[in-house]
Design a protein around this motif. Sequence first.
Motif, PDB file in Angstrom:
ATOM      1  N   LEU A 180       3.582  16.642 -21.429  1.00  0.00           N
ATOM      2  CA  LEU A 180       3.274  16.377 -22.828  1.00  0.00           C
ATOM      3  C   LEU A 180       1.789  16.522 -23.134  1.00  0.00           C
ATOM      4  CD1 LEU A 180       5.486  13.191 -23.269  1.00  0.00           C
ATOM      5  CD2 LEU A 180       6.075  15.557 -23.813  1.00  0.00           C
ATOM      6  N   SER A 181       0.988  16.849 -22.140  1.00  0.00           N
ATOM      7  CA  SER A 181      -0.455  16.941 -22.319  1.00  0.00           C
ATOM      8  C   SER A 181      -0.827  18.055 -23.289  1.00  0.00           C
ATOM      9  CB  SER A 181      -1.141  17.201 -20.976  1.00  0.00           C
ATOM     10  OG  SER A 181      -2.476  17.589 -21.169  1.00  0.00           O
ATOM     11  N   PRO A 182      -1.737  17.781 -24.219  1.00  0.00           N
ATOM     12  CA  PRO A 182      -2.204  18.839 -25.137  1.00  0.00           C
ATOM     13  C   PRO A 182      -2.780  20.042 -24.405  1.00  0.00           C
ATOM     14  CG  PRO A 182      -2.921  16.686 -25.902  1.00  0.00           C
ATOM     15  CD  PRO A 182      -2.338  16.476 -24.540  1.00  0.00           C
ATOM     16  N   ALA A 183      -3.425  19.804 -23.243  1.00  0.00           N
ATOM     17  CA  ALA A 183      -4.021  20.925 -22.507  1.00  0.00           C
ATOM     18  C   ALA A 183      -2.950  21.930 -22.090  1.00  0.00           C
ATOM     19  CB  ALA A 183      -4.766  20.395 -21.287  1.00  0.00           C
ATOM     20  N   HIS A 184      -1.801  21.423 -21.654  1.00  0.00           N
ATOM     21  CA  HIS A 184      -0.709  22.295 -21.226  1.00  0.00           C
ATOM     22  C   HIS A 184      -0.232  23.163 -22.380  1.00  0.00           C
ATOM     23  CE1 HIS A 184       2.949  23.477 -19.080  1.00  0.00           C
ATOM     24  NE2 HIS A 184       3.601  23.209 -20.179  1.00  0.00           N
ATOM     25  N   TRP A 185       0.019  22.535 -23.518  1.00  0.00           N
ATOM     26  CA  TRP A 185       0.541  23.287 -24.661  1.00  0.00           C
ATOM     27  C   TRP A 185      -0.506  24.217 -25.257  1.00  0.00           C
ATOM     28  CZ3 TRP A 185       5.446  23.740 -25.045  1.00  0.00           C
ATOM     29  CH2 TRP A 185       6.263  22.768 -24.481  1.00  0.00           C
ATOM     30  N   ARG A 186      -1.759  23.858 -25.113  1.00  0.00           N
ATOM     31  CA  ARG A 186      -2.826  24.735 -25.606  1.00  0.00           C
ATOM     32  C   ARG A 186      -2.800  26.072 -24.870  1.00  0.00           C
ATOM     33  NH1 ARG A 186      -7.126  21.614 -24.512  1.00  0.00           N
ATOM     34  NH2 ARG A 186      -6.529  20.313 -26.258  1.00  0.00           N
ATOM     35  N   VAL A 187      -2.606  26.011 -23.562  1.00  0.00           N
ATOM     36  CA  VAL A 187      -2.540  27.247 -22.771  1.00  0.00           C
ATOM     37  C   VAL A 187      -1.349  28.093 -23.200  1.00  0.00           C
ATOM     38  CG1 VAL A 187      -2.194  28.183 -20.463  1.00  0.00           C
ATOM     39  CG2 VAL A 187      -3.762  26.292 -20.808  1.00  0.00           C
ATOM     40  N   LEU A 188      -0.193  27.441 -23.361  1.00  0.00           N
ATOM     41  CA  LEU A 188       0.999  28.181 -23.759  1.00  0.00           C
ATOM     42  C   LEU A 188       0.836  28.808 -25.138  1.00  0.00           C
ATOM     43  CD1 LEU A 188       3.838  25.782 -22.534  1.00  0.00           C
ATOM     44  CD2 LEU A 188       2.941  27.830 -21.411  1.00  0.00           C
ATOM     45  N   LEU A 189       0.257  28.071 -26.068  1.00  0.00           N
ATOM     46  CA  LEU A 189       0.067  28.590 -27.415  1.00  0.00           C
ATOM     47  C   LEU A 189      -0.936  29.735 -27.445  1.00  0.00           C
ATOM     48  CD1 LEU A 189       0.099  25.225 -29.373  1.00  0.00           C
ATOM     49  CD2 LEU A 189       1.820  27.031 -29.479  1.00  0.00           C
ATOM     50  N   ARG A 190      -1.960  29.627 -26.618  1.00  0.00           N
ATOM     51  CA  ARG A 190      -2.921  30.734 -26.543  1.00  0.00           C
ATOM     52  C   ARG A 190      -2.260  31.988 -25.996  1.00  0.00           C
ATOM     53  NH1 ARG A 190      -8.393  27.764 -24.217  1.00  0.00           N
ATOM     54  NH2 ARG A 190      -9.222  27.137 -26.237  1.00  0.00           N
ATOM     55  N   ARG A 191      -1.386  31.776 -25.029  1.00  0.00           N
ATOM     56  CA  ARG A 191      -0.700  32.930 -24.445  1.00  0.00           C
ATOM     57  C   ARG A 191       0.174  33.622 -25.491  1.00  0.00           C
ATOM     58  NH1 ARG A 191       3.794  32.654 -19.591  1.00  0.00           N
ATOM     59  NH2 ARG A 191       4.088  34.893 -19.340  1.00  0.00           N
ATOM     60  N   LYS A 192       0.818  32.830 -26.340  1.00  0.00           N
ATOM     61  CA  LYS A 192       1.720  33.388 -27.338  1.00  0.00           C
ATOM     62  C   LYS A 192       0.989  33.888 -28.590  1.00  0.00           C
ATOM     63  CE  LYS A 192       5.570  32.605 -25.127  1.00  0.00           C
ATOM     64  NZ  LYS A 192       6.360  33.733 -24.616  1.00  0.00           N
ATOM     65  N   GLY A 193      -0.057  33.124 -29.002  1.00  0.00           N
ATOM     66  CA  GLY A 193      -0.649  33.462 -30.287  1.00  0.00           C
ATOM     67  C   GLY A 193      -2.153  33.664 -30.281  1.00  0.00           C
ATOM     68  N   GLY A 194      -2.783  33.696 -29.109  1.00  0.00           N
ATOM     69  CA  GLY A 194      -4.239  33.909 -29.058  1.00  0.00           C
ATOM     70  C   GLY A 194      -5.010  32.623 -29.151  1.00  0.00           C
ATOM     71  N   ASP A 195      -6.338  32.746 -29.040  1.00  0.00           N
ATOM     72  CA  ASP A 195      -7.203  31.573 -29.013  1.00  0.00           C
ATOM     73  C   ASP A 195      -7.147  30.765 -30.308  1.00  0.00           C
ATOM     74  OD1 ASP A 195      -8.026  32.022 -26.476  1.00  0.00           O
ATOM     75  OD2 ASP A 195      -9.922  32.982 -26.993  1.00  0.00           O
ATOM     76  N   ALA A 196      -7.043  31.466 -31.429  1.00  0.00           N
ATOM     77  CA  ALA A 196      -7.025  30.758 -32.717  1.00  0.00           C
ATOM     78  C   ALA A 196      -5.805  29.846 -32.796  1.00  0.00           C
ATOM     79  CB  ALA A 196      -7.016  31.757 -33.872  1.00  0.00           C
ATOM     80  N   ASN A 197      -4.672  30.340 -32.345  1.00  0.00           N
ATOM     81  CA  ASN A 197      -3.452  29.530 -32.370  1.00  0.00           C
ATOM     82  C   ASN A 197      -3.571  28.357 -31.388  1.00  0.00           C
ATOM     83  OD1 ASN A 197      -0.856  28.946 -33.300  1.00  0.00           O
ATOM     84  ND2 ASN A 197       0.105  30.051 -31.612  1.00  0.00           N
ATOM     85  N   GLY A 198      -4.182  28.614 -30.228  1.00  0.00           N
ATOM     86  CA  GLY A 198      -4.367  27.539 -29.248  1.00  0.00           C
ATOM     87  C   GLY A 198      -5.244  26.437 -29.794  1.00  0.00           C
ATOM     88  N   ARG A 199      -6.321  26.807 -30.472  1.00  0.00           N
ATOM     89  CA  ARG A 199      -7.214  25.790 -31.046  1.00  0.00           C
ATOM     90  C   ARG A 199      -6.507  25.002 -32.127  1.00  0.00           C
ATOM     91  NH1 ARG A 199     -11.005  29.972 -30.472  1.00  0.00           N
ATOM     92  NH2 ARG A 199     -10.714  30.609 -32.630  1.00  0.00           N
ATOM     93  N   ARG A 200      -5.727  25.697 -32.947  1.00  0.00           N
ATOM     94  CA  ARG A 200      -5.007  25.001 -34.018  1.00  0.00           C
ATOM     95  C   ARG A 200      -3.985  24.035 -33.439  1.00  0.00           C
ATOM     96  NH1 ARG A 200      -3.999  29.100 -36.546  1.00  0.00           N
ATOM     97  NH2 ARG A 200      -1.861  29.593 -35.953  1.00  0.00           N
TER      98      ARG A 200
END
Length: 200
Positions: A180-200
């Motif tokens: 459930l860690s935000p860091a984990h999901w940040r990596v996954l979101l960046r992989r799918k949608g780029g850095d902007a999506n990961g930051r959001r």
Amino acid sequence: AAHPAARFVYSNCTFVDEAERVTGRRRASYSRERRTLEYWWRGGGAGFAQPGSIFRKALWEEFGPFDESLHYAMDYDFWLKMRERVEFLYLDDDLATYRLHGEAKTSEGWRPFAEERLRAMRRYWGARGPWARVKFAMLAQMMMGTQMLAEGAQAWRRGERARALRCWVEGVVRNPFCILSPAHWRVLLRRKGGDANGRR
């Protein structure tokens, strides 16, 4: 001069590389009111860099010497011994410059330090009774799991996919809740949608 009774003073610390270039600065963050296991862990140890601390000889005579069976955390163990009985005073200045180089222990990564810090902390938590020992074991596993998750994220960014997956598996085994860690999901979101999506 302002605190003639001071026995322990800690400060900030500047880091340089082998060529004397400044690579960073660590601002001390220790707080006497926040001495929980979580704080001592997430604060990077005692919350201040060891080279930037000074103390009176009397403290060494009372709480020393260092435990030389600890290769990475002998200073950390020393701070833990005295933290309940000694006031740590903060000096908002840089008392030390620390050189980071390939042969320094600090260059070996977080894991050997983390494992020895746990070994040192276990001594003091274990003395508080059975429930403290159980709580310590649970928190230690949770924090090691979270740290493995962060290491996996760093490995993934470097392109080390296999290492990242190994770290994530170990992190989840140690602490299933770290998924459930935000860091984990940040990596996954960046992989799918780029850095902007990961930051959001």
